[in-house]
Design a protein around this motif. Structure first.
Motif, PDB file in Angstrom:
ATOM      1  N   ASP A  38     -20.124  24.213 -30.767  1.00  0.00           N
ATOM      2  CA  ASP A  38     -20.169  23.604 -31.946  1.00  0.00           C
ATOM      3  C   ASP A  38     -18.858  23.849 -32.660  1.00  0.00           C
ATOM      4  O   ASP A  38     -18.278  23.134 -33.292  1.00  0.00           O
ATOM      5  CB  ASP A  38     -21.173  24.255 -32.889  1.00  0.00           C
ATOM      6  N   TYR A  41     -16.248  21.685 -31.044  1.00  0.00           N
ATOM      7  CA  TYR A  41     -16.361  20.240 -31.345  1.00  0.00           C
ATOM      8  C   TYR A  41     -15.871  20.005 -32.669  1.00  0.00           C
ATOM      9  O   TYR A  41     -15.456  18.969 -32.973  1.00  0.00           O
ATOM     10  CB  TYR A  41     -17.739  19.722 -31.432  1.00  0.00           C
ATOM     11  N   ALA A  42     -16.085  20.731 -33.767  1.00  0.00           N
ATOM     12  CA  ALA A  42     -15.747  20.765 -35.078  1.00  0.00           C
ATOM     13  C   ALA A  42     -14.158  20.976 -35.335  1.00  0.00           C
ATOM     14  O   ALA A  42     -13.530  20.156 -35.836  1.00  0.00           O
ATOM     15  CB  ALA A  42     -16.075  22.139 -36.076  1.00  0.00           C
ATOM     16  N   ALA A  44     -12.111  20.022 -32.551  1.00  0.00           N
ATOM     17  CA  ALA A  44     -11.585  18.804 -32.124  1.00  0.00           C
ATOM     18  C   ALA A  44     -11.540  17.525 -33.109  1.00  0.00           C
ATOM     19  O   ALA A  44     -10.701  16.932 -33.171  1.00  0.00           O
ATOM     20  CB  ALA A  44     -12.325  18.412 -30.809  1.00  0.00           C
ATOM     21  N   GLN A  45     -12.717  17.427 -33.992  1.00  0.00           N
ATOM     22  CA  GLN A  45     -12.843  16.537 -35.053  1.00  0.00           C
ATOM     23  C   GLN A  45     -11.620  16.568 -36.089  1.00  0.00           C
ATOM     24  O   GLN A  45     -11.028  15.626 -36.448  1.00  0.00           O
ATOM     25  CB  GLN A  45     -14.236  16.660 -35.741  1.00  0.00           C
ATOM     26  N   GLN A  46     -11.095  17.835 -36.324  1.00  0.00           N
ATOM     27  CA  GLN A  46      -9.972  17.985 -37.224  1.00  0.00           C
ATOM     28  C   GLN A  46      -8.647  17.435 -36.477  1.00  0.00           C
ATOM     29  O   GLN A  46      -7.984  16.807 -37.213  1.00  0.00           O
ATOM     30  CB  GLN A  46      -9.731  19.207 -37.695  1.00  0.00           C
ATOM     31  N   SER A  48      -8.954  14.846 -34.098  1.00  0.00           N
ATOM     32  CA  SER A  48      -8.886  13.580 -33.820  1.00  0.00           C
ATOM     33  C   SER A  48      -8.124  12.493 -34.799  1.00  0.00           C
ATOM     34  O   SER A  48      -7.942  11.492 -34.544  1.00  0.00           O
ATOM     35  CB  SER A  48     -10.404  13.318 -33.557  1.00  0.00           C
ATOM     36  N   VAL A  49      -7.910  12.883 -36.070  1.00  0.00           N
ATOM     37  CA  VAL A  49      -7.231  12.052 -37.148  1.00  0.00           C
ATOM     38  C   VAL A  49      -6.137  12.776 -37.473  1.00  0.00           C
ATOM     39  O   VAL A  49      -6.027  13.784 -38.099  1.00  0.00           O
ATOM     40  CB  VAL A  49      -8.153  12.014 -38.265  1.00  0.00           C
ATOM     41  N   ARG A  54      -4.645   9.847 -42.819  1.00  0.00           N
ATOM     42  CA  ARG A  54      -5.278  10.312 -43.955  1.00  0.00           C
ATOM     43  C   ARG A  54      -4.743   9.778 -45.319  1.00  0.00           C
ATOM     44  O   ARG A  54      -5.352   9.877 -46.167  1.00  0.00           O
ATOM     45  CB  ARG A  54      -5.497  11.918 -43.890  1.00  0.00           C
TER      46      ARG A  54
END
Length: 125
Positions: A38, A41-42, A44-46, A48-49, A54
């Motif tokens: 978890d 994954y969190a 990795a999401q940061q 990914s962009v 932004r």
């Protein structure tokens, strides 16, 4: 999802580095690594962009990067309109051209046949 402990297997190690790591863990020289899916994954999401995406600068950079190098002209619409002459001789000439076409097959248009068609057309009017 709670942390999961990685259990290395010496028989499944695909590289020498993996075998060495598995041996070190089995002998107690190294700690068994844990994985928190978890949190990973969190994180990795940061990543990914990007920071540029932004802001509005990201869209502008993407537009500039994908813009064509050459300008293309816009097509111009043209209208073609056949003018009706009402002259049967124009039809006869066209019929002769079609009649001699190799793609037309075995049909031959004679002057007599054209005249008969014109007479039939005049009778119906």
């Amino acid at each position: 999802m709670p942390d999961e402990e990685v259990k290395p297997n010496l028989n499944e190690a695909s590289t020498q580095d993996a075998q060495l790591a598995a041996e070190s863990i089995a002998s107690g020289e190294e700690k068994v690594p844990t994985v928190d899916f978890d949190n990973d994954y969190a994180a990795a999401q940061q990543f990914s962009v990007s920071d540029v995406d932004r802001t509005g600068k990201g869209a502008a950079a993407a537009q500039a990067a994908t813009a064509p190098n050459q300008k293309t002209s816009q097509p111009q619409e043209t209208k073609t309109q056949a003018q009706s002459t009402g002259n049967p001789d124009d039809f006869l000439e066209s019929a002769k051209e079609v009649g001699n076409s190799p793609a037309q097959g075995v049909t031959n248009v004679s002057d007599d046949l054209v005249e008969q068609a014109l007479e039939k057309g005049e009778r119906k009017n």
